[in-house]
Design an enzyme around this catalytic site. Sequence first.
Site, PDB file in Angstrom:
ATOM      1  N   GLU A   7     -50.618   7.117  55.653  1.00  0.00           N
ATOM      2  CA  GLU A   7     -50.880   7.086  57.096  1.00  0.00           C
ATOM      3  C   GLU A   7     -52.218   7.767  57.351  1.00  0.00           C
ATOM      4  O   GLU A   7     -52.735   8.467  56.480  1.00  0.00           O
ATOM      5  CB  GLU A   7     -49.764   7.829  57.837  1.00  0.00           C
ATOM      6  CG  GLU A   7     -48.398   7.190  57.650  1.00  0.00           C
ATOM      7  CD  GLU A   7     -47.323   7.872  58.483  1.00  0.00           C
ATOM      8  OE1 GLU A   7     -47.632   8.881  59.147  1.00  0.00           O
ATOM      9  OE2 GLU A   7     -46.190   7.370  58.461  1.00  0.00           O
ATOM     10  N   THR A  67     -52.937  -1.921  50.702  1.00  0.00           N
ATOM     11  CA  THR A  67     -53.420  -3.025  49.874  1.00  0.00           C
ATOM     12  C   THR A  67     -52.526  -4.245  50.074  1.00  0.00           C
ATOM     13  O   THR A  67     -51.301  -4.099  50.135  1.00  0.00           O
ATOM     14  CB  THR A  67     -53.416  -2.620  48.389  1.00  0.00           C
ATOM     15  OG1 THR A  67     -54.188  -1.425  48.257  1.00  0.00           O
ATOM     16  CG2 THR A  67     -54.012  -3.710  47.505  1.00  0.00           C
ATOM     17  N   ARG A 107     -48.538   4.155  38.836  1.00  0.00           N
ATOM     18  CA  ARG A 107     -49.658   4.819  38.153  1.00  0.00           C
ATOM     19  C   ARG A 107     -49.920   4.224  36.780  1.00  0.00           C
ATOM     20  O   ARG A 107     -51.043   4.241  36.284  1.00  0.00           O
ATOM     21  CB  ARG A 107     -49.383   6.322  38.078  1.00  0.00           C
ATOM     22  CG  ARG A 107     -49.606   6.968  39.412  1.00  0.00           C
ATOM     23  CD  ARG A 107     -48.989   8.337  39.574  1.00  0.00           C
ATOM     24  NE  ARG A 107     -49.141   8.724  40.985  1.00  0.00           N
ATOM     25  CZ  ARG A 107     -48.492   9.704  41.576  1.00  0.00           C
ATOM     26  NH1 ARG A 107     -47.615  10.426  40.890  1.00  0.00           N
ATOM     27  NH2 ARG A 107     -48.708   9.972  42.852  1.00  0.00           N
ATOM     28  N   ARG A 148     -80.930  -6.538  24.263  1.00  0.00           N
ATOM     29  CA  ARG A 148     -82.086  -5.904  24.891  1.00  0.00           C
ATOM     30  C   ARG A 148     -82.934  -5.179  23.847  1.00  0.00           C
ATOM     31  O   ARG A 148     -82.421  -4.338  23.102  1.00  0.00           O
ATOM     32  CB  ARG A 148     -81.583  -4.912  25.928  1.00  0.00           C
ATOM     33  CG  ARG A 148     -82.627  -4.018  26.527  1.00  0.00           C
ATOM     34  CD  ARG A 148     -83.479  -4.753  27.511  1.00  0.00           C
ATOM     35  NE  ARG A 148     -84.364  -3.834  28.238  1.00  0.00           N
ATOM     36  CZ  ARG A 148     -85.339  -4.240  29.025  1.00  0.00           C
ATOM     37  NH1 ARG A 148     -85.554  -5.541  29.201  1.00  0.00           N
ATOM     38  NH2 ARG A 148     -86.103  -3.379  29.642  1.00  0.00           N
ATOM     39  N   ILE A 182     -76.923   2.316  30.461  1.00  0.00           N
ATOM     40  CA  ILE A 182     -77.318   1.486  29.318  1.00  0.00           C
ATOM     41  C   ILE A 182     -78.111   0.270  29.789  1.00  0.00           C
ATOM     42  O   ILE A 182     -79.075  -0.145  29.148  1.00  0.00           O
ATOM     43  CB  ILE A 182     -76.070   1.060  28.498  1.00  0.00           C
ATOM     44  CG1 ILE A 182     -75.482   2.281  27.788  1.00  0.00           C
ATOM     45  CG2 ILE A 182     -76.412  -0.046  27.496  1.00  0.00           C
ATOM     46  CD1 ILE A 182     -74.133   2.067  27.158  1.00  0.00           C
ATOM     47  N   GLU A 242     -52.936   5.583  44.828  1.00  0.00           N
ATOM     48  CA  GLU A 242     -51.684   5.921  44.131  1.00  0.00           C
ATOM     49  C   GLU A 242     -51.719   7.348  43.573  1.00  0.00           C
ATOM     50  O   GLU A 242     -51.225   7.617  42.481  1.00  0.00           O
ATOM     51  CB  GLU A 242     -51.361   4.873  43.056  1.00  0.00           C
ATOM     52  CG  GLU A 242     -51.235   3.489  43.713  1.00  0.00           C
ATOM     53  CD  GLU A 242     -50.428   2.507  42.936  1.00  0.00           C
ATOM     54  OE1 GLU A 242     -49.573   2.921  42.154  1.00  0.00           O
ATOM     55  OE2 GLU A 242     -50.659   1.302  43.149  1.00  0.00           O
ATOM     56  N   THR A 280     -54.501  10.746  44.138  1.00  0.00           N
ATOM     57  CA  THR A 280     -55.842  11.120  43.676  1.00  0.00           C
ATOM     58  C   THR A 280     -55.753  11.866  42.345  1.00  0.00           C
ATOM     59  O   THR A 280     -54.684  12.324  41.951  1.00  0.00           O
ATOM     60  CB  THR A 280     -56.491  12.073  44.696  1.00  0.00           C
ATOM     61  OG1 THR A 280     -55.656  13.227  44.814  1.00  0.00           O
ATOM     62  CG2 THR A 280     -56.656  11.415  46.058  1.00  0.00           C
ATOM     63  N   SER A 281     -56.898  12.021  41.713  1.00  0.00           N
ATOM     64  CA  SER A 281     -56.947  12.823  40.484  1.00  0.00           C
ATOM     65  C   SER A 281     -56.393  14.225  40.747  1.00  0.00           C
ATOM     66  O   SER A 281     -55.744  14.818  39.884  1.00  0.00           O
ATOM     67  CB  SER A 281     -58.388  12.943  39.984  1.00  0.00           C
ATOM     68  OG  SER A 281     -58.820  11.711  39.454  1.00  0.00           O
ATOM     69  N   GLU A 282     -56.650  14.715  41.933  1.00  0.00           N
ATOM     70  CA  GLU A 282     -56.184  16.060  42.270  1.00  0.00           C
ATOM     71  C   GLU A 282     -54.653  16.108  42.308  1.00  0.00           C
ATOM     72  O   GLU A 282     -54.035  17.055  41.821  1.00  0.00           O
ATOM     73  CB  GLU A 282     -56.766  16.487  43.628  1.00  0.00           C
ATOM     74  CG  GLU A 282     -58.275  16.745  43.605  1.00  0.00           C
ATOM     75  CD  GLU A 282     -59.117  15.508  43.293  1.00  0.00           C
ATOM     76  OE1 GLU A 282     -58.798  14.402  43.788  1.00  0.00           O
ATOM     77  OE2 GLU A 282     -60.090  15.639  42.526  1.00  0.00           O
TER      78      GLU A 282
END
Lengths: 380, 381
Positions: free
Chosen positions: A127, A158, A243, A268, A337, A363, A365-367
């Site tokens: 929310e 989503t 996750r 390259r 690169i 889904e 956060t990293s925290e």
Amino acid sequence: MVFDLTEEQRMIQEMAKSFAQREVLPKAAEMDETGRFPEDLVRQMAELGLMGVAVPEEYGGAGMDNICYAIAMEEIARACASTAVILSVNNSLACDPILSFGSEEQKRKYLVPLASGKHLGCFGLTEPEAGSDAGSQKTTAVRDGSHYVLNGTKNFITNATQADTCVLFAMTDREKKHKGITAFILDMKMQGITVGKKEIKLGICASATASIILEDVKIPAANRLGNEGEGFKIAMRTLDGGRIGIAAQAIGIARASLEDSLAYAKERKQFGQPIANFQAIQWMLADMATEIDAARMLTYRAAWRKDRNLRCTKESSMAKLYASETAMRAGVKGIQIHGGYGYIREYPAERHFRDAKITEIYEGTSEIQRLVIASDLLRD
Amino acid sequence: MQFELSGERAQIQDMVRSLARKEFAPKAAEIDEHSRYPDENLSRLAELGLLGMLVPASYGGSETGAVAYAIALEEVARGCASTGVEMAVANMVGETIYRFGSEEQRRRFLADLFSGAGTGAFAITEPSAGSDAFGISTVAVPDGDAYVLNGSKTLITNGSRADVAIVTAVTQKEPEKKISAFLVERGTRGYSSGRPERKMGLRGSDTASLTFEDCRVPKRNRLGEEGEGFRIAMGALDGGRIGIATQAIGIARAAVESAITYARERKQFGQHLSGFQAIQWMLADSATELDAAGLLALRAAYRKETGGSFTREAAVAKVFASEAAYRACHRAVQVYGGYGYMREYPVERHLRDVKVTSIYEGTSEIQRIIIARGLVREGCR
């Protein structure tokens, strides 16, 4: 310990890879550019059984395991991260909670069309003021005889603009805080549901992200998923599985960065030789590949545990945290690169970088992942 | 895919974990402080068959396989890192003699290595040939029934104690350089070892140089064919790297465990350190990376055990595990604050011990070269 894929896992890998390379990859840049929702690809994925990979066949799914699901996610995400998240939300966030917590009737009515890809699902938890703090839901559901009446706003959902079905969370008892949350299955055509306009995003541009506004939405009590007050548990259990899907998505994006960079580095030439000969470039490639391997092992382990109904909260948080941060690092290296070309839309490197970023956010956060892992470590 | 340890492996894990916790860990600080070789620990490992885990019983080994070996080594290193490296070298030397040695050589050397009666060493590194292991200059010239060795080796684990050392030497310079491997026995005339080195960590393990001056090594002590030495050494290192990966993980697990215990007890600002997200983050990152490292190491071990090619997997496991373990030990010191810097607490030792794992048996830089070459040549997997 066995580190070989099973026959079935190898099969789906081949199938998903060939589909992704043939059908999805050629469209990825255009979809990113225009933000077009890939209805065609969703239909094709449904035919291949990818909309409900780990759902039993009797409920319209492919009846495979969660490692198969992770494998399919990785291959699709390798080609197009937007297409992959559509898949992930349908599999993990719509099908899985109904499979795990739904009544037989709910499974017949909602799971079968979702898993077979006739319908598309979404997941209404976030929310405007309840992001990481998912327990502080403001959306309410008030019992009214044989119905509940829902009011509130869900944010950043989503698939919202395209979905037929939504697994949605609302407060039935504010006093009880997160223990007063209840889960519902919403038919998106129900009266009182408005979907906001599609958000414009940094990446995964072709996935449809929008708000859902609920105004006196009257839904039958039969559409309650699980018991009253069970919603938070259902949401968290669902995200344990989700996750795994996002970790696999991140691995696919990271692999895209690596594979594109590897091809570029071999072609390259600078200072009279392919840049792949320079240790500075080799180091970046080696680190990307190593971290991808590590992320994949963590992801398969979490999926393996989920298949056996073993607790996988910590394991899927580890997989998600590590894979998403790997994808972000790989995205940065991929651009580096490619040099100046990495910054140009003509090459896919900058898209992978933009797509990777969301995996560190949605889904959980990293925290939040670190919080989950630490509380497991610190529990006696 | 199957992520569960089978019965026998789980038993080995339990047994070694309890051995390391009860017998090795309590002495680890003293072993470090006095740079004392952990003789008694090696005897215990020998008794339990943990020095010859990669060799069949008919040669005195316990043949538990590469996966069980990886699991056991992690537990030993968790108790005492110096004991861990000694176990790793014994297993690697034993396995190499078993794989490449003649029947007679196996009979002559293996039983003593595994029973703890003898000690082995693996001598590739030279003063001017570290990462560039092919650039060695020790020579072995055939002369009658022997090879005459001249040159020196440096930074050799067990250098001053080894009863038998696997030594690489150049047997042909032109037109193409060829290296062969030899089993050089203590007491051979012309073979001497230097004083044990004083090291940052792993202070209980023995590290010394070897010198060969017109040292006659009987031809029957050549390991494998002439010219096969480099291949033997590289093959041994592939396996060795899985061991070092697990050693690194073991050391770091000990550090993280200590940090968790400390964070739960120590109070600042009126609450336990474990209540602060800054501390939780460090613990979560360490645990996540070590879990990943453990899976990579076991995957490489599994490939080795099931007979697949595992060079790249071993390099991936080694570079990832040693660097993740270093970060975990570093964070553990940080969690302890000033106390972490003091000898009284174990975490500074873990940090010192773990550092070597990103150096020996191929530096992180060499691992990255192996991985990058694999990628360029064979693509992603």
